[in-house]
Motif scaffolding. Sequence first.
Motif, mmCIF file in Angstrom:
data_model
loop_
_atom_site.group_PDB
_atom_site.id
_atom_site.type_symbol
_atom_site.label_atom_id
_atom_site.label_comp_id
_atom_site.label_asym_id
_atom_site.label_seq_id
_atom_site.Cartn_x
_atom_site.Cartn_y
_atom_site.Cartn_z
ATOM 1 N N ALA A 39 9.186 26.685 -6.130
ATOM 2 C CA ALA A 39 9.878 26.253 -7.432
ATOM 3 C C ALA A 39 9.934 24.873 -7.995
ATOM 4 O O ALA A 39 9.769 24.546 -9.011
ATOM 5 C CB ALA A 39 11.296 27.066 -7.343
ATOM 6 N N GLN A 40 10.289 24.025 -6.950
ATOM 7 C CA GLN A 40 10.193 22.793 -7.250
ATOM 8 C C GLN A 40 8.957 22.138 -7.737
ATOM 9 O O GLN A 40 8.647 21.243 -8.750
ATOM 10 C CB GLN A 40 10.477 21.573 -6.165
ATOM 11 N N THR A 41 7.751 22.632 -7.157
ATOM 12 C CA THR A 41 6.368 22.089 -7.579
ATOM 13 C C THR A 41 6.150 22.889 -8.895
ATOM 14 O O THR A 41 5.682 22.116 -9.595
ATOM 15 C CB THR A 41 5.441 22.697 -6.745
ATOM 16 N N ALA A 42 6.522 23.897 -9.183
ATOM 17 C CA ALA A 42 6.274 24.405 -10.537
ATOM 18 C C ALA A 42 7.040 23.731 -11.679
ATOM 19 O O ALA A 42 6.446 23.268 -12.692
ATOM 20 C CB ALA A 42 6.743 25.895 -10.513
ATOM 21 N N GLN A 44 8.164 20.750 -11.431
ATOM 22 C CA GLN A 44 7.567 19.401 -11.783
ATOM 23 C C GLN A 44 6.181 19.432 -12.535
ATOM 24 O O GLN A 44 5.938 18.685 -13.269
ATOM 25 C CB GLN A 44 7.245 18.640 -10.383
ATOM 26 N N GLU A 45 5.465 20.273 -12.224
ATOM 27 C CA GLU A 45 4.043 20.484 -13.055
ATOM 28 C C GLU A 45 4.678 20.817 -14.454
ATOM 29 O O GLU A 45 3.838 20.146 -15.303
ATOM 30 C CB GLU A 45 3.471 21.733 -12.581
ATOM 31 N N TYR A 46 5.466 21.607 -14.882
ATOM 32 C CA TYR A 46 6.122 21.847 -16.115
ATOM 33 C C TYR A 46 6.655 20.498 -16.950
ATOM 34 O O TYR A 46 6.136 20.180 -18.090
ATOM 35 C CB TYR A 46 7.176 23.006 -16.241
ATOM 36 N N VAL A 47 7.385 19.801 -16.176
ATOM 37 C CA VAL A 47 7.923 18.329 -16.513
ATOM 38 C C VAL A 47 6.722 17.631 -17.081
ATOM 39 O O VAL A 47 6.693 16.987 -18.039
ATOM 40 C CB VAL A 47 8.870 17.832 -15.780
ATOM 41 N N ASP A 48 5.734 17.527 -16.034
ATOM 42 C CA ASP A 48 4.470 16.579 -16.025
ATOM 43 C C ASP A 48 3.640 17.135 -17.355
ATOM 44 O O ASP A 48 3.157 16.305 -18.301
ATOM 45 C CB ASP A 48 3.554 16.630 -14.981
ATOM 46 N N GLU A 49 3.414 18.433 -17.446
ATOM 47 C CA GLU A 49 2.533 18.829 -18.346
ATOM 48 C C GLU A 49 3.125 18.633 -19.956
ATOM 49 O O GLU A 49 2.371 18.687 -20.960
ATOM 50 C CB GLU A 49 2.516 20.534 -18.292
ATOM 51 N N HIS A 50 4.257 18.768 -20.304
ATOM 52 C CA HIS A 50 5.171 18.532 -21.304
ATOM 53 C C HIS A 50 5.499 17.111 -21.576
ATOM 54 O O HIS A 50 6.103 16.878 -22.642
ATOM 55 C CB HIS A 50 6.146 19.611 -21.574
ATOM 56 N N GLY A 51 5.357 16.320 -20.698
ATOM 57 C CA GLY A 51 5.842 14.835 -20.894
ATOM 58 C C GLY A 51 7.459 14.577 -20.993
ATOM 59 O O GLY A 51 7.982 14.035 -21.745
ATOM 60 N N LEU A 52 8.241 15.720 -20.241
ATOM 61 C CA LEU A 52 9.648 15.742 -20.505
ATOM 62 C C LEU A 52 10.251 14.403 -20.068
ATOM 63 O O LEU A 52 11.432 13.984 -20.591
ATOM 64 C CB LEU A 52 10.197 16.880 -19.904
ATOM 65 N N ASP A 53 9.868 13.814 -18.794
ATOM 66 C CA ASP A 53 10.505 12.783 -18.173
ATOM 67 C C ASP A 53 10.513 11.558 -19.472
ATOM 68 O O ASP A 53 11.260 11.111 -19.419
ATOM 69 C CB ASP A 53 10.078 12.686 -16.665
ATOM 70 N N ARG A 54 9.263 11.416 -19.568
ATOM 71 C CA ARG A 54 9.119 10.081 -20.626
ATOM 72 C C ARG A 54 9.883 10.530 -22.110
ATOM 73 O O ARG A 54 10.587 9.482 -22.327
ATOM 74 C CB ARG A 54 7.471 10.132 -21.027
ATOM 75 N N MET A 55 10.164 11.687 -22.402
ATOM 76 C CA MET A 55 10.726 11.881 -23.840
ATOM 77 C C MET A 55 12.128 11.716 -23.354
ATOM 78 O O MET A 55 12.844 11.039 -24.295
ATOM 79 C CB MET A 55 10.433 13.108 -24.111
ATOM 80 N N VAL A 56 12.633 12.364 -22.262
ATOM 81 C CA VAL A 56 14.060 12.219 -22.110
ATOM 82 C C VAL A 56 14.467 11.013 -21.975
ATOM 83 O O VAL A 56 15.446 10.117 -22.310
ATOM 84 C CB VAL A 56 14.641 13.104 -21.089
#
Length: 108
Positions: A39-42, A44-56
């Motif tokens: 679940a954590q890997t999935a 992190q992949e979602y966050v990376d795919e959508h650039g959420l960490d950078r946007m937030v």
Amino acid sequence: VNPPKDSYLTGFSQGSTRRETGLCVQKLSTRTMPVLTQAQTAAQEYVDEHGLDRMVTKMMNTVVDQKPEDPEAFMIRWLADGLSKEKLEQIGLAKKGSQETPAAEAEA
């Protein structure tokens, strides 16, 4: 170095002075990164795919820099300003006019 040992002591003499020095050897863990659950890997992949960490991070930096009185409303507006009129309409939000926006101000 003898792997079963974990500490070493050696001495040396300089003139009439005897000195000793020690060394402790500790095996380093071969596991440097924590093992993530599926679940954590999935996630992190979602966050990376959508650039959420950078946007937030960018949004938070803008909020902290501008210190609005109503940070929640500011963040909602900041996020909405990043979407097209068509996208806003598609998700049930309407974009009012073309006034200056927090996102536009941050890039200026």
